[in-house]
Motif scaffolding. Structure first.
Motif, mmCIF file in Angstrom:
data_model
loop_
_atom_site.group_PDB
_atom_site.id
_atom_site.type_symbol
_atom_site.label_atom_id
_atom_site.label_comp_id
_atom_site.label_asym_id
_atom_site.label_seq_id
_atom_site.Cartn_x
_atom_site.Cartn_y
_atom_site.Cartn_z
ATOM 1 N N GLU A 59 63.992 -20.490 65.127
ATOM 2 C CA GLU A 59 63.087 -20.077 64.057
ATOM 3 C C GLU A 59 61.676 -20.574 64.310
ATOM 4 O O GLU A 59 60.757 -20.172 63.641
ATOM 5 C CB GLU A 59 63.584 -20.577 62.709
ATOM 6 C CG GLU A 59 63.634 -22.088 62.626
ATOM 7 C CD GLU A 59 64.196 -22.571 61.329
ATOM 8 O OE1 GLU A 59 63.604 -23.504 60.759
ATOM 9 O OE2 GLU A 59 65.209 -22.041 60.889
ATOM 10 N N VAL A 60 61.523 -21.475 65.230
ATOM 11 C CA VAL A 60 60.206 -21.951 65.631
ATOM 12 C C VAL A 60 60.067 -21.696 67.115
ATOM 13 O O VAL A 60 61.076 -21.643 67.820
ATOM 14 C CB VAL A 60 60.002 -23.453 65.318
ATOM 15 C CG1 VAL A 60 59.876 -23.697 63.847
ATOM 16 C CG2 VAL A 60 61.070 -24.320 65.930
ATOM 17 N N PRO A 61 58.917 -21.483 67.615
ATOM 18 C CA PRO A 61 57.608 -21.611 66.976
ATOM 19 C C PRO A 61 57.225 -20.358 66.202
ATOM 20 O O PRO A 61 57.715 -19.271 66.477
ATOM 21 C CB PRO A 61 56.677 -21.798 68.168
ATOM 22 C CG PRO A 61 57.348 -21.044 69.273
ATOM 23 C CD PRO A 61 58.825 -21.204 69.048
ATOM 24 N N TRP A 62 56.328 -20.543 65.227
ATOM 25 C CA TRP A 62 55.808 -19.415 64.479
ATOM 26 C C TRP A 62 54.363 -19.674 64.078
ATOM 27 O O TRP A 62 53.894 -20.809 64.091
ATOM 28 C CB TRP A 62 56.646 -19.059 63.263
ATOM 29 C CG TRP A 62 57.036 -20.160 62.320
ATOM 30 C CD1 TRP A 62 58.283 -20.732 62.222
ATOM 31 C CD2 TRP A 62 56.232 -20.815 61.317
ATOM 32 N NE1 TRP A 62 58.285 -21.696 61.229
ATOM 33 C CE2 TRP A 62 57.051 -21.758 60.659
ATOM 34 C CE3 TRP A 62 54.901 -20.696 60.921
ATOM 35 C CZ2 TRP A 62 56.582 -22.583 59.629
ATOM 36 C CZ3 TRP A 62 54.428 -21.507 59.898
ATOM 37 C CH2 TRP A 62 55.271 -22.432 59.268
ATOM 38 N N ILE A 63 53.686 -18.574 63.728
ATOM 39 C CA ILE A 63 52.304 -18.613 63.252
ATOM 40 C C ILE A 63 52.235 -17.733 62.007
ATOM 41 O O ILE A 63 52.768 -16.634 62.004
ATOM 42 C CB ILE A 63 51.313 -18.087 64.314
ATOM 43 C CG1 ILE A 63 51.348 -18.969 65.562
ATOM 44 C CG2 ILE A 63 49.895 -17.984 63.748
ATOM 45 C CD1 ILE A 63 50.553 -18.404 66.739
ATOM 46 N N ILE A 64 51.575 -18.239 60.982
ATOM 47 C CA ILE A 64 51.321 -17.445 59.776
ATOM 48 C C ILE A 64 49.827 -17.158 59.706
ATOM 49 O O ILE A 64 49.005 -18.061 59.885
ATOM 50 C CB ILE A 64 51.740 -18.189 58.495
ATOM 51 C CG1 ILE A 64 53.241 -18.464 58.491
ATOM 52 C CG2 ILE A 64 51.346 -17.393 57.250
ATOM 53 C CD1 ILE A 64 53.695 -19.333 57.329
ATOM 54 N N VAL A 65 49.479 -15.904 59.425
ATOM 55 C CA VAL A 65 48.091 -15.503 59.187
ATOM 56 C C VAL A 65 48.021 -15.156 57.707
ATOM 57 O O VAL A 65 48.631 -14.192 57.259
ATOM 58 C CB VAL A 65 47.695 -14.291 60.059
ATOM 59 C CG1 VAL A 65 46.238 -13.932 59.829
ATOM 60 C CG2 VAL A 65 47.972 -14.576 61.524
ATOM 61 N N VAL A 85 50.324 -23.016 62.158
ATOM 62 C CA VAL A 85 51.153 -23.010 63.363
ATOM 63 C C VAL A 85 52.258 -24.042 63.198
ATOM 64 O O VAL A 85 51.994 -25.184 62.800
ATOM 65 C CB VAL A 85 50.321 -23.343 64.620
ATOM 66 C CG1 VAL A 85 51.208 -23.479 65.844
ATOM 67 C CG2 VAL A 85 49.249 -22.293 64.846
ATOM 68 N N CYS A 86 53.483 -23.641 63.517
ATOM 69 C CA CYS A 86 54.619 -24.555 63.496
ATOM 70 C C CYS A 86 55.295 -24.518 64.860
ATOM 71 O O CYS A 86 55.598 -23.437 65.372
ATOM 72 C CB CYS A 86 55.613 -24.168 62.406
ATOM 73 S SG CYS A 86 57.037 -25.278 62.295
ATOM 74 N N THR A 87 55.495 -25.689 65.442
ATOM 75 C CA THR A 87 56.168 -25.805 66.727
ATOM 76 C C THR A 87 57.333 -26.777 66.590
ATOM 77 O O THR A 87 57.515 -27.402 65.544
ATOM 78 C CB THR A 87 55.200 -26.298 67.828
ATOM 79 O OG1 THR A 87 54.708 -27.586 67.458
ATOM 80 C CG2 THR A 87 54.052 -25.323 68.016
ATOM 81 N N GLU A 138 59.901 -30.515 63.570
ATOM 82 C CA GLU A 138 58.902 -29.443 63.536
ATOM 83 C C GLU A 138 57.543 -30.082 63.316
ATOM 84 O O GLU A 138 57.430 -31.101 62.639
ATOM 85 C CB GLU A 138 59.227 -28.431 62.439
ATOM 86 C CG GLU A 138 60.503 -27.664 62.706
ATOM 87 C CD GLU A 138 60.836 -26.649 61.631
ATOM 88 O OE1 GLU A 138 60.054 -26.497 60.668
ATOM 89 O OE2 GLU A 138 61.883 -26.001 61.761
ATOM 90 N N TRP A 139 56.529 -29.467 63.879
ATOM 91 C CA TRP A 139 55.164 -29.978 63.800
ATOM 92 C C TRP A 139 54.260 -28.861 63.309
ATOM 93 O O TRP A 139 54.305 -27.746 63.817
ATOM 94 C CB TRP A 139 54.704 -30.472 65.166
ATOM 95 C CG TRP A 139 55.578 -31.577 65.669
ATOM 96 C CD1 TRP A 139 56.741 -31.444 66.374
ATOM 97 C CD2 TRP A 139 55.386 -32.970 65.475
ATOM 98 N NE1 TRP A 139 57.276 -32.674 66.637
ATOM 99 C CE2 TRP A 139 56.457 -33.638 66.092
ATOM 100 C CE3 TRP A 139 54.398 -33.727 64.839
ATOM 101 C CZ2 TRP A 139 56.584 -35.014 66.102
ATOM 102 C CZ3 TRP A 139 54.521 -35.096 64.862
ATOM 103 C CH2 TRP A 139 55.604 -35.740 65.471
ATOM 104 N N ILE A 140 53.425 -29.172 62.321
ATOM 105 C CA ILE A 140 52.583 -28.151 61.688
ATOM 106 C C ILE A 140 51.113 -28.555 61.744
ATOM 107 O O ILE A 140 50.762 -29.720 61.547
ATOM 108 C CB ILE A 140 53.008 -27.927 60.218
ATOM 109 C CG1 ILE A 140 54.413 -27.327 60.197
ATOM 110 C CG2 ILE A 140 52.023 -27.036 59.484
ATOM 111 C CD1 ILE A 140 54.979 -27.107 58.822
ATOM 112 N N ALA A 141 50.267 -27.559 61.992
ATOM 113 C CA ALA A 141 48.815 -27.734 61.906
ATOM 114 C C ALA A 141 48.238 -26.433 61.365
ATOM 115 O O ALA A 141 48.866 -25.377 61.456
ATOM 116 C CB ALA A 141 48.225 -28.059 63.281
ATOM 117 N N GLY A 142 47.063 -26.515 60.766
ATOM 118 C CA GLY A 142 46.442 -25.321 60.198
ATOM 119 C C GLY A 142 44.956 -25.303 60.432
ATOM 120 O O GLY A 142 44.335 -26.323 60.741
#
Length: 158
Positions: A59-65, A85-87, A138-142
């Protein structure tokens, strides 16, 4: 006539397509040992995820716009956009690097080629955030930024 035919929804779709092209060759770790893949790109919010069956696939990695809103003033109209971004990484010391690296590369590409299609243009300022609390592994940044949108002007008729 001053018809506006392209909307913020169009802008998000165009931007997501552009981001898909930028990240298509990225190979990021997934929850399945030995499997790497490019991030999936979503608009708005995540759909149903595979959290109930981890064996169903990564289910990862993913990107939401995501569209946040807009400001329509006398001198122009701009929309506010957030990219999340989630990795995945079980490395608790260096896992944070992956989402930050993806965001940095996206920012570089978007600023190098700011016209994303139609009347939409990427604008500064960019603001990047790496939350202190992370949902390990999981690691998230925006990052947030502005996009020029078409402006509607008053029409006069006799």
């Amino acid at each position: 006539m001053n018809a506006i035919t392209e909307t913020p929804i169009d802008m998000i779709n165009i931007l997501a397509h552009r981001i898909e092209k930028i990240v298509k060759d990225y190979q990021l770790e997934t929850k399945m040992k030995g499997l790497s893949k490019a991030p999936d790109v979503y608009t708005g919010y995540l759909g149903k995820r595979f959290t109930a069956l981890p064996s169903a696939g990564p289910e990862v990695p993913w990107i939401i716009v995501r569209y946040l809103g807009d400001e329509d003033e006398a001198d122009g109209c701009s929309g506010n956009v957030r990219i999340i971004v989630c990795t995945f990484s079980e490395d608790d010391e260096n896992g944070w690097r992956d989402p930050l690296n993806v965001l940095t590369r996206l920012k570089q590409q978007l600023l190098a080629h700011p016209n994303i299609g139609g009347p939409f243009r990427i604008e500064r300022p960019f603001e990047t955030e790496l939350p202190e609390e992370q949902p390990f592994p999981e690691w998230i940044a925006g990052m947030t930024f502005k996009v020029t949108l078409p402006q509607v002007f008053e029409e006069w008729s006799d």
